[in-house]
Write a protein that holds these residues in place. Structure first.
Motif, PDB file in Angstrom:
ATOM      1  N   GLU A 127      -5.087  -4.240   0.351  1.00  0.00           N
ATOM      2  CA  GLU A 127      -6.513  -4.056   0.749  1.00  0.00           C
ATOM      3  C   GLU A 127      -6.783  -2.501   0.943  1.00  0.00           C
ATOM      4  OE1 GLU A 127      -4.442  -6.363   1.597  1.00  0.00           O
ATOM      5  OE2 GLU A 127      -4.867  -7.252   3.525  1.00  0.00           O
ATOM      6  N   TRP A 139       0.739  -1.319  -0.185  1.00  0.00           N
ATOM      7  CA  TRP A 139       0.234   0.024  -0.052  1.00  0.00           C
ATOM      8  C   TRP A 139       0.765   1.071  -0.096  1.00  0.00           C
ATOM      9  CZ3 TRP A 139       1.943   1.688   4.475  1.00  0.00           C
ATOM     10  CH2 TRP A 139       2.266   0.793   5.457  1.00  0.00           C
ATOM     11  N   SER A 147       5.902  -7.111   3.398  1.00  0.00           N
ATOM     12  CA  SER A 147       6.690  -7.333   4.521  1.00  0.00           C
ATOM     13  C   SER A 147       7.518  -8.448   4.575  1.00  0.00           C
ATOM     14  CB  SER A 147       5.583  -7.561   5.739  1.00  0.00           C
ATOM     15  OG  SER A 147       4.699  -8.780   5.535  1.00  0.00           O
TER      16      SER A 147
HETATM   17  P1  NAI Z   1       1.763  -7.374   4.047  1.00  0.00           P
HETATM   18  O1  NAI Z   1       2.997  -8.097   3.699  1.00  0.00           O
HETATM   19  O2  NAI Z   1       0.892  -8.171   4.989  1.00  0.00           O
HETATM   20  O3  NAI Z   1       0.939  -6.778   2.646  1.00  0.00           O
HETATM   21  C1  NAI Z   1       1.487  -6.807   1.527  1.00  0.00           C
HETATM   22  C2  NAI Z   1       0.466  -7.387   0.409  1.00  0.00           C
HETATM   23  O4  NAI Z   1       0.659  -8.860   0.619  1.00  0.00           O
HETATM   24  C3  NAI Z   1      -0.862  -7.011   0.462  1.00  0.00           C
HETATM   25  O5  NAI Z   1      -1.300  -6.989  -0.648  1.00  0.00           O
HETATM   26  C4  NAI Z   1      -1.372  -8.319   1.203  1.00  0.00           C
HETATM   27  O6  NAI Z   1      -2.753  -8.487   0.931  1.00  0.00           O
HETATM   28  C5  NAI Z   1      -0.451  -9.504   0.689  1.00  0.00           C
HETATM   29  N1  NAI Z   1      -0.467 -10.395   1.486  1.00  0.00           N
HETATM   30  C6  NAI Z   1      -0.776 -10.447   3.027  1.00  0.00           C
HETATM   31  N2  NAI Z   1      -0.647 -11.922   3.284  1.00  0.00           N
HETATM   32  C7  NAI Z   1      -0.361 -12.534   2.437  1.00  0.00           C
HETATM   33  C8  NAI Z   1      -0.295 -13.828   2.020  1.00  0.00           C
HETATM   34  N3  NAI Z   1      -0.116 -14.955   3.157  1.00  0.00           N
HETATM   35  N4  NAI Z   1       0.214 -14.676   0.889  1.00  0.00           N
HETATM   36  C9  NAI Z   1       0.030 -13.495  -0.232  1.00  0.00           C
HETATM   37  N5  NAI Z   1      -0.114 -12.266   0.011  1.00  0.00           N
HETATM   38  C10 NAI Z   1      -0.366 -11.840   1.155  1.00  0.00           C
HETATM   39  O7  NAI Z   1       2.139  -6.044   4.961  1.00  0.00           O
HETATM   40  P2  NAI Z   1       1.228  -5.171   5.766  1.00  0.00           P
HETATM   41  O8  NAI Z   1       0.761  -6.033   6.938  1.00  0.00           O
HETATM   42  O9  NAI Z   1       0.355  -4.512   5.099  1.00  0.00           O
HETATM   43  O10 NAI Z   1       2.441  -4.324   6.325  1.00  0.00           O
HETATM   44  C11 NAI Z   1       3.130  -4.945   7.693  1.00  0.00           C
HETATM   45  C12 NAI Z   1       4.364  -4.166   7.699  1.00  0.00           C
HETATM   46  O11 NAI Z   1       5.307  -4.809   6.628  1.00  0.00           O
HETATM   47  C13 NAI Z   1       4.656  -2.760   7.582  1.00  0.00           C
HETATM   48  O12 NAI Z   1       4.747  -2.381   9.021  1.00  0.00           O
HETATM   49  C14 NAI Z   1       5.992  -2.633   6.897  1.00  0.00           C
HETATM   50  O13 NAI Z   1       7.121  -2.904   7.965  1.00  0.00           O
HETATM   51  C15 NAI Z   1       5.976  -3.938   6.036  1.00  0.00           C
HETATM   52  N6  NAI Z   1       5.952  -3.584   4.743  1.00  0.00           N
HETATM   53  C16 NAI Z   1       6.866  -3.465   3.778  1.00  0.00           C
HETATM   54  C17 NAI Z   1       6.750  -2.951   2.241  1.00  0.00           C
HETATM   55  C18 NAI Z   1       7.758  -2.747   1.373  1.00  0.00           C
HETATM   56  O14 NAI Z   1       7.824  -2.113   0.630  1.00  0.00           O
HETATM   57  N7  NAI Z   1       8.789  -3.644   1.784  1.00  0.00           N
HETATM   58  C19 NAI Z   1       5.332  -2.707   2.040  1.00  0.00           C
HETATM   59  C20 NAI Z   1       4.203  -2.842   2.881  1.00  0.00           C
HETATM   60  C21 NAI Z   1       4.472  -3.305   4.196  1.00  0.00           C
END
Ligand code: NAI
Ligand code: MG
Length: 489
Positions: free
Chosen positions: A196, A169, A246
């Motif tokens: 989402e 996001w 993440s």
């Molecule tokens: P997340 O990793 O859960 O979400 C990223 C994407 O993965 C979203 O589209 C989500 O719907 C999807 N996703 C979630 N669980 C999944 C699964 N089991 N299998 C496949 N897809 C899945 O990240 P979240 O919870 O939104 O953020 C948590 C932490 O992650 C943040 O606080 C930050 O530290 C880190 N983050 C890092 C990012 C980066 O660019 N490296 C981007 C977003 C979050």
């Protein structure tokens, strides 16, 4: 003292509001799933809401894709791959990608406004960074479509098939562009899922894809939460998975893909250090620090969330940083004066606030700007921690908010070892007047991207990706092509 006088008293400036208008955009009340060239209702009939994190108002309801919907999307992508897309001449394929780029440029203002509404980032950033860079990615990869054999001399590049793509996001449209543009240029078809909390610009991109006349099913965009993402990852007929998010979810995906034939790239977290030497141009370095961590509310995987500053200039740098923080405007993302917008979601704000408490419990000294922040919506003042130690969790873990941990060093080796002492290795910054120090540091910092005397500069021609727990594979530039091809011969 009223606000006006307080600002005058502080020596600050008062800017008249300059909000971007929302008259020129349309957001439907409800969006289906973009599968096979059409918006279709989800099999389950379930929808969820995306809000504006600056106001907590609902912007739209979007479909929640079940595994049956994921299956329909993958089937549509496979049909398009076996049908028109893989039979099309590469130069023709390139024209479609150019068309997407041009339509994005034409609709840039609308996309920037929707990006800021749905995700909370300042309009200045969505207008000047996210949307132009997204268009630039489509332009760049469009150019490669009919030149792939020049990228890999002596080899025959072959497309992989259906790519499943899951994005976060923090840069919703830009991440969609990073994923879709190289996939299409290399001759693949895609199923993409936005995060989402920020689905709207990806759904608008679906409209662009339709308007650009791409054959049905070449690009499918489906919405949903983690379970939808997992269904894409685990679908048998997906040939390649591209994920940004993440490190925790990256690990789950890597485990799920172990032992399959699917190719994958994972762009995960970061804990980048900006290393400032005493001979650096201090004012520019302070701007670089501000840009590196307060930019996009610190919702940046390559954010400069650590500052490692040479001891002899540490007091000066910290004082200048504190002064600069007082001038940063936290507020309405649509206002063109805003520096720091809204935190993306209630849950991300909770995460950030838990780290603010943790940092103080760990014994660090916290300093925040004293400016007012809005009362509805999700907000965090720019924050710095001094007096931290290397083992502190606020030094080791990704906070993903406008929070900077500050350490000092005496020798180059000490600065270097501190910079490298986290589980991550996505990016880094070095500030010095000496070219030799730049070369020493950039060769030894274990990170995918290192900026010297600047920070957070992006270009589609440049590869991006991490060391250690920051991920696997590279996106962008010629390297980004390799992630969507098999090389034969
Ligand atoms: P997340 O990793 O859960 O979400 C990223 C994407 O993965 C979203 O589209 C989500 O719907 C999807 N996703 C979630 N669980 C999944 C699964 N089991 N299998 C496949 N897809 C899945 O990240 P979240 O919870 O939104 O953020 C948590 C932490 O992650 C943040 O606080 C930050 O530290 C880190 N983050 C890092 C990012 C980066 O660019 N490296 C981007 C977003 C979050
Ligand atoms: Mg939203």
């Amino acid at each position: 003292m009223d606000n006006q006088n307080k600002l005058a008293f502080d020596g600050g400036w008062q800017y008249a509001p300059a909000p971007e208008s929302t008259d020129h955009i349309t957001i439907d009340g409800q969006y289906g799933l973009f599968i096979g060239g059409d918006f279709v209702a989800p099999e389950s009939g379930k929808y969820f809401e995306s809000i504006n994190p600056a106001t907590e108002e609902v912007l739209s309801s979007v479909a929640s894709a079940s595994s049956a919907d994921v299956d329909s999307a993958v089937k549509a992508a496979r049909k398009a791959y076996n049908g028109p897309w893989s039979k099309m001449k590469a130069a023709e394929r390139g024209k479609y990608i150019y068309r997407i780029a041009r339509i994005l440029q034409e609709r840039a203002r609308e996309f920037a406004t929707i990006e800021s509404l749905d995700g909370g980032k300042p309009i200045r950033e969505s207008r000047d960074i996210d949307i132009p860079l997204a268009a630039a990615h489509f332009f760049y990869y469009a150019g490669w479509a009919d030149k792939l054999e020049y990228a890999f001399p002596g080899k025959r590049p072959v497309s992989l098939g259906v790519a499943g793509q899951i994005i976060p996001w923090n840069f919703p449209l830009l991440m969609a562009a990073w994923k879709i543009a190289p996939a299409l240029a290399c001759g693949n078809t895609v199923v993409l899922k936005p995060a989402e909390t920020t689905p709207l610009t990806a759904l608008k991109l679906a409209e662009v894809v339709r308007d650009a006349g791409l054959p049905d099913g070449v690009v499918n965009i489906i919405t949903g939460a983690g379970e939808t993402g997992a269904a894409i990852v685990n679908h048998d007929d997906v040939d390649k998975v591209a994920f940004t998010g993440s490190t925790g979810v990256g690990r789950i995906i890597q485990r799920a893909l172990a032992g399959t034939n699917k190719k994958y790239t994972l762009e995960l977290g970061g804990k980048a250090a900006n290393v400032i030497f005493a001979d650096a141009a201090i004012d520019q370095a302070v701007e670089g620090i501000v840009n590196g961590i307060f930019f996009n509310q610190g919702h940046v995987c390559c954010a400069g969330s650590r500052l490692i500053v040479q001891e002899s200039v540490a007091d000066e740098v910290v004082q200048k940083l504190k002064d600069r923080m007082e001038t940063l405007i936290v507020g309405d993302p649509l206002d063109k004066n805003t520096d720091i917008g809204a935190i993306n979601s209630a849950s991300q704000l909770e995460t950030i606030e838990s780290y603010l408490r943790l940092g103080q419990e760990e014994g660090a000294e916290m300093h925040q700007s004293s400016r007012d922040i809005p009362t509805t919506g999700y907000w965090c003042r720019p924050t710095i921690f001094t007096g931290v130690s290397q083992s502190n969790r606020i030094v080791q873990e990704e906070i993903f908010g406008p929070v900077l941990a500050i350490q000092t060093f005496r020798t180059l080796d000490e600065g270097l070892s501190k910079a490298n002492n986290t589980p991550y290795g996505l990016s880094g910054g070095v500030w010095t007047d000496k070219g030799s120090k730049i070369f020493k540091m950039t060769q030894k910092i274990r990170a995918g991207v290192i900026w010297a005397n600047t920070f957070n500069k992006f270009d589609p021609t440049s590869p991006f990706g991490g060391y250690k727990e920051s991920g696997v594979g590279r996106e962008g530039g010629m390297h980004g092509l390799g992630a969507y091809l098999r090389l034969e011969g």
